[in-house]
Design a protein around this motif. Structure first.
Motif, short mmCIF file in Angstrom:
data_model
loop_
_atom_site.label_atom_id
_atom_site.label_comp_id
_atom_site.label_asym_id
_atom_site.label_seq_id
_atom_site.Cartn_x
_atom_site.Cartn_y
_atom_site.Cartn_z
N ASN A 1 0.07 -2.17 -12.26
CA ASN A 1 0.07 -0.98 -11.41
C ASN A 1 1.41 -0.26 -11.31
OD1 ASN A 1 -2.73 -1.24 -10.41
ND2 ASN A 1 -1.97 -3.09 -9.41
N ARG A 2 2.40 -0.71 -12.08
CA ARG A 2 3.73 -0.09 -11.95
C ARG A 2 3.73 1.39 -12.31
NH1 ARG A 2 3.82 -3.09 -16.68
NH2 ARG A 2 4.75 -2.10 -18.53
N GLU A 3 2.82 1.79 -13.20
CA GLU A 3 2.76 3.20 -13.57
C GLU A 3 2.20 4.06 -12.43
OE1 GLU A 3 0.57 3.52 -17.16
OE2 GLU A 3 2.11 2.53 -18.39
N GLY A 4 1.48 3.44 -11.51
CA GLY A 4 0.94 4.19 -10.38
C GLY A 4 1.73 3.99 -9.11
N LEU A 5 2.99 3.60 -9.24
CA LEU A 5 3.81 3.30 -8.07
C LEU A 5 3.91 4.49 -7.12
CD1 LEU A 5 5.76 1.42 -6.54
CD2 LEU A 5 7.60 2.26 -8.02
N LEU A 6 4.07 5.69 -7.66
CA LEU A 6 4.20 6.87 -6.81
C LEU A 6 2.86 7.29 -6.23
CD1 LEU A 6 6.73 8.97 -8.95
CD2 LEU A 6 7.19 7.44 -7.01
N LEU A 7 1.76 6.94 -6.88
CA LEU A 7 0.45 7.31 -6.38
C LEU A 7 -0.01 6.36 -5.28
CD1 LEU A 7 -1.33 8.07 -9.79
CD2 LEU A 7 -0.40 9.73 -8.15
N GLN A 8 0.18 5.08 -5.47
CA GLN A 8 -0.21 4.09 -4.48
C GLN A 8 0.86 2.97 -4.48
OE1 GLN A 8 -0.92 2.55 -1.77
NE2 GLN A 8 -2.92 3.57 -1.84
N PRO A 9 1.94 3.16 -3.73
CA PRO A 9 3.06 2.19 -3.78
C PRO A 9 2.67 0.79 -3.35
CG PRO A 9 3.34 3.77 -1.99
CD PRO A 9 2.22 4.28 -2.82
N TRP A 10 1.68 0.64 -2.46
CA TRP A 10 1.33 -0.71 -1.98
C TRP A 10 0.73 -1.58 -3.07
CZ3 TRP A 10 3.75 -2.41 1.85
CH2 TRP A 10 4.03 -1.62 2.97
N SER A 11 0.18 -0.97 -4.11
CA SER A 11 -0.38 -1.76 -5.20
C SER A 11 0.70 -2.54 -5.95
CB SER A 11 -1.14 -0.86 -6.18
OG SER A 11 -0.26 0.09 -6.78
N VAL A 12 1.95 -2.08 -5.84
CA VAL A 12 3.09 -2.76 -6.46
C VAL A 12 3.96 -3.46 -5.42
CG1 VAL A 12 5.21 -2.43 -7.80
CG2 VAL A 12 3.14 -1.15 -8.39
N LEU A 13 4.23 -2.77 -4.31
CA LEU A 13 5.17 -3.30 -3.31
C LEU A 13 4.62 -4.53 -2.59
CD1 LEU A 13 6.52 0.00 -1.71
CD2 LEU A 13 7.53 -1.41 -3.52
N ALA A 14 3.33 -4.56 -2.31
CA ALA A 14 2.76 -5.69 -1.55
C ALA A 14 2.87 -7.01 -2.33
CB ALA A 14 1.31 -5.39 -1.17
N PRO A 15 2.40 -7.08 -3.59
CA PRO A 15 2.56 -8.35 -4.32
C PRO A 15 4.02 -8.67 -4.64
CG PRO A 15 1.62 -6.66 -5.75
CD PRO A 15 1.59 -6.11 -4.37
N ALA A 16 4.83 -7.64 -4.91
CA ALA A 16 6.25 -7.89 -5.18
C ALA A 16 6.93 -8.47 -3.95
CB ALA A 16 6.94 -6.60 -5.61
N ALA A 17 6.57 -7.97 -2.77
CA ALA A 17 7.16 -8.48 -1.53
C ALA A 17 6.80 -9.94 -1.30
CB ALA A 17 6.68 -7.63 -0.35
N MET A 18 5.60 -10.35 -1.69
CA MET A 18 5.20 -11.75 -1.54
C MET A 18 6.06 -12.66 -2.41
SD MET A 18 2.85 -12.20 0.67
CE MET A 18 1.79 -11.18 1.68
N ILE A 19 6.32 -12.25 -3.64
CA ILE A 19 7.15 -13.06 -4.54
C ILE A 19 8.58 -13.15 -4.01
CG2 ILE A 19 8.08 -13.23 -6.88
CD1 ILE A 19 5.57 -11.83 -7.89
N VAL A 20 9.12 -12.02 -3.58
CA VAL A 20 10.50 -12.00 -3.07
C VAL A 20 10.60 -12.83 -1.80
CG1 VAL A 20 12.28 -10.52 -2.08
CG2 VAL A 20 11.03 -9.77 -4.11
N ALA A 21 9.64 -12.71 -0.89
CA ALA A 21 9.67 -13.47 0.36
C ALA A 21 9.63 -14.96 0.10
CB ALA A 21 8.51 -13.05 1.26
#
Length: 260
Positions: free
Chosen positions: A218-238
């Motif tokens: 979903n990285r190509e749709g980051l600007l369209l729907q940021p949660w599709s990338v930010l939510a799973p990335a936040a889980m890994i970082v946390a």
């Protein structure tokens, strides 16, 4: 600081453990790609982001933890045997062949294995674990070397104690502090390697709900729907940040107790 690290670690762990049980109840039917429907919207395949988030931790964290367990079972045993043997030839025979694996890039090894076992979580875990075996074996050997050649071991041998009791009851316990210090870093590294492999398409199926696969897809749709990338990335970082902070805190307390 301990409360912050526990909170950071607890969120992704609970999502990974309980998420699959809740996913069917909370997930919404597929909709338009990158839309705003649902709690976190939809991803590039039109699937509910929150629903895939609940399912993704099972592979991201589970594969990494399994890899570390395998690395310590294999590497730890090799390190103990190498530290306790009185024959230099056996020590060299156990440790030197592992040096061949040390310079090999982890992702290169995974990419070779992926040709035949792509999408198999167990195969990925075993490969990541095998890549970590040489480092773990050397760490355990170095940590256990003094105890394995000390007078306490000689006394136990003279008393007729079994090899297993000596190694796991005394020698392994002496190597525990550096091993505990390494486990937090080792799990973080395993999560990073597994996530990188999945992100690059060398691991799980591209449609898997795995957190790293989701970020990649979903990285190509980051600007369209940021949660599709930010939510799973936040889980890994946390998870990685919380685990390292908690490990540092616990080791700091252990040093204070030993010093006292």
């Amino acid at each position: 600081m301990t409360g912050v690290s526990v909170a950071l670690l607890a969120v992704p762990v609970l999502v990974a453990l309980l998420g699959p049980l809740l996913a069917d109840a909370v997930a919404r039917p597929p909709g338009l790609p990158y839309s705003g429907g649902g709690l976190l919207g939809t991803d590039g395949l039109g699937r509910d982001v929150f629903g895939t988030l609940l399912l993704g931790g099972r592979t991201t964290l589970g594969v990494a933890l399994l890899a570390v367990v395998f690395a310590y079972l294999a590497g730890g045993l090799i390190g103990l045997v190498a530290a306790s043997t009185r024959r230099r030839v056996l020590d060299e025979a156990l440790i030197r062949p592992l040096d061949i694996l040390l310079p090999l890039p982890s992702l290169l090894v995974i990419s070779v294995v992926a040709v035949g076992w792509r999408g198999d979580p167990l195969a990925i875990a075993l490969v990541v674990g095998a890549v970590n075996v040489p480092t773990v074996a050397r760490l355990v050997r170095a940590a256990a070397l003094d105890a394995a050649s000390g007078p306490a071991v000689e006394a136990m041998r003279m008393q007729g104690e079994s090899w297993a009791r000596i190694q796991f009851g005394l020698v392994a316990r002496s190597a525990l502090p550096p091993v505990l210090a390494d486990i937090g870093t080792r799990i973080t590294l395993a999560v990073f390697i597994v996530a990188s492999a999945n992100f690059l398409g060398l691991g799980l199926n591209p449609t898997s709900p795995d957190w790293a696969v989701t970020v990649s897809r979903n990285r190509e749709g980051l600007l369209l729907q940021p949660w599709s990338v930010l939510a799973p990335a936040a889980m890994i970082v946390a998870f990685t940040l919380g685990l390292n902070l908690l490990a540092d805190r616990l080791l700091g307390r252990r040093r204070e107790v030993v010093a006292a």
